[in-house]
Design an enzyme around this catalytic site. Sequence first.
Site, PDB file in Angstrom:
ATOM      1  N   LEU A  36       2.457   0.419  62.091  1.00  0.00           N
ATOM      2  CA  LEU A  36       2.866   1.823  61.955  1.00  0.00           C
ATOM      3  C   LEU A  36       1.776   2.696  61.343  1.00  0.00           C
ATOM      4  CD1 LEU A  36       6.639   1.695  60.894  1.00  0.00           C
ATOM      5  CD2 LEU A  36       5.597   1.681  63.172  1.00  0.00           C
ATOM      6  N   ALA A  59       7.691  -0.884  56.901  1.00  0.00           N
ATOM      7  CA  ALA A  59       7.519   0.201  55.931  1.00  0.00           C
ATOM      8  C   ALA A  59       6.394  -0.137  54.963  1.00  0.00           C
ATOM      9  CB  ALA A  59       8.816   0.430  55.145  1.00  0.00           C
ATOM     10  N   TYR A  60       5.906   0.882  54.285  1.00  0.00           N
ATOM     11  CA  TYR A  60       4.992   0.702  53.154  1.00  0.00           C
ATOM     12  C   TYR A  60       5.886   0.609  51.916  1.00  0.00           C
ATOM     13  CZ  TYR A  60       1.134   1.563  49.886  1.00  0.00           C
ATOM     14  OH  TYR A  60       0.196   1.445  48.883  1.00  0.00           O
ATOM     15  N   TYR A  98      15.679   1.948  58.032  1.00  0.00           N
ATOM     16  CA  TYR A  98      16.101   1.640  56.663  1.00  0.00           C
ATOM     17  C   TYR A  98      15.373   2.521  55.658  1.00  0.00           C
ATOM     18  CZ  TYR A  98      18.151  -2.288  59.029  1.00  0.00           C
ATOM     19  OH  TYR A  98      18.898  -3.047  59.902  1.00  0.00           O
ATOM     20  N   THR A 100      15.932   4.194  51.315  1.00  0.00           N
ATOM     21  CA  THR A 100      15.957   3.670  49.953  1.00  0.00           C
ATOM     22  C   THR A 100      16.699   4.567  48.969  1.00  0.00           C
ATOM     23  OG1 THR A 100      14.486   3.123  48.077  1.00  0.00           O
ATOM     24  CG2 THR A 100      13.716   4.786  49.608  1.00  0.00           C
ATOM     25  N   ASP A 101      17.164   3.962  47.883  1.00  0.00           N
ATOM     26  CA  ASP A 101      17.761   4.703  46.773  1.00  0.00           C
ATOM     27  C   ASP A 101      16.735   5.590  46.077  1.00  0.00           C
ATOM     28  OD1 ASP A 101      16.488   2.280  46.015  1.00  0.00           O
ATOM     29  OD2 ASP A 101      17.485   2.294  44.074  1.00  0.00           O
ATOM     30  N   TYR A 124       6.324   7.061  46.970  1.00  0.00           N
ATOM     31  CA  TYR A 124       7.114   6.189  47.846  1.00  0.00           C
ATOM     32  C   TYR A 124       8.439   6.864  48.227  1.00  0.00           C
ATOM     33  CZ  TYR A 124      10.256   2.418  49.215  1.00  0.00           C
ATOM     34  OH  TYR A 124      11.175   1.653  49.885  1.00  0.00           O
ATOM     35  N   TRP A 149      17.190  -2.180  45.818  1.00  0.00           N
ATOM     36  CA  TRP A 149      16.926  -3.399  45.049  1.00  0.00           C
ATOM     37  C   TRP A 149      17.006  -4.631  45.954  1.00  0.00           C
ATOM     38  CZ3 TRP A 149      18.867  -3.386  39.305  1.00  0.00           C
ATOM     39  CH2 TRP A 149      18.586  -2.152  38.711  1.00  0.00           C
TER      40      TRP A 149
END
Length: 289
Positions: A36, A59-60, A98, A100-101, A124, A149
């Site tokens: 990517l 993803a990174y 996907y 993230t929190d 991030y 997590w």
Amino acid sequence: MKILLTGKTGQIGGELNNVLKDMGELVAVGREQLDLAQIDSIESTVLDIQPDIIVNTAAYTAVDKAEEESDLAMTVNAVAPGVLAKAAKKAGAGLIHYSTDYVFEGRSNTPYREEDATGPLSVYGKSKLAGENAIVEAGIPYLILRTAWVYSLQGKSFLKTITKLAAERDTLRIVDDQIGAPTWARSIALATRKILEQYLKNGPEPSLSGIFHLTCQGKTSWYGFAKEILNLSGASQNTELLPIPTSDYPTPAARPPYSLLCNEKVKKVFAIEMPHWHDAIKNCLSKKP
């Protein structure tokens, strides 16, 4: 159904590579086949494969390193998902992605809902939020699954780090004032399969598109998570855990102090009941299927 799975060697990607094998023709690729960071190659790869749906786990994820590699993080997490979504549109494919929190600031005291205001504290988190927005703007059937997590027995994870450190040290100092829900990568993969089964049955209905939160139930701190890891692995007798505040463990990237996500929407729309984090980690460490 032809499924293009990216990031096949990552935590979630590795689990999906096993869980989705019998759902159709699964084309699982790693960075060697689809990087990517190489934006110009994304569309041609997708159009060559001609998938019905893309499941993007690539993803990174180096949260602290992203502070000094912001350009790369933004390319992989923000620009690439938008390009992938546009390629999906040309191929007539849907997209599962996907997130993230870390898109939230973490100042809440109740679990975040999908419609709550975002406010990432780190490069991030900002890059992942920008990737979400790019997908939404592409005008395709999409699902963005925010999780948190994430751990597994493969790849880099908090679980593996704690297990390794416990074998090397007598004492571990672990942050106790960041609250979240540890989520096993396999729990995410199994939920994704259920979502895909409904996609197969009903097609890309508007109700099956959007942003959904997907984490294990319950809550704990990193200290609580580490304590459970050591108890279940039998290492607690040899290693002392000391709870510390975030201020005693400064990191380049700021973390949200509270990042619990509310799973009511995914339960209502897809009838998905995520396991409690205690149960998930027991199954993970006992290597249950």
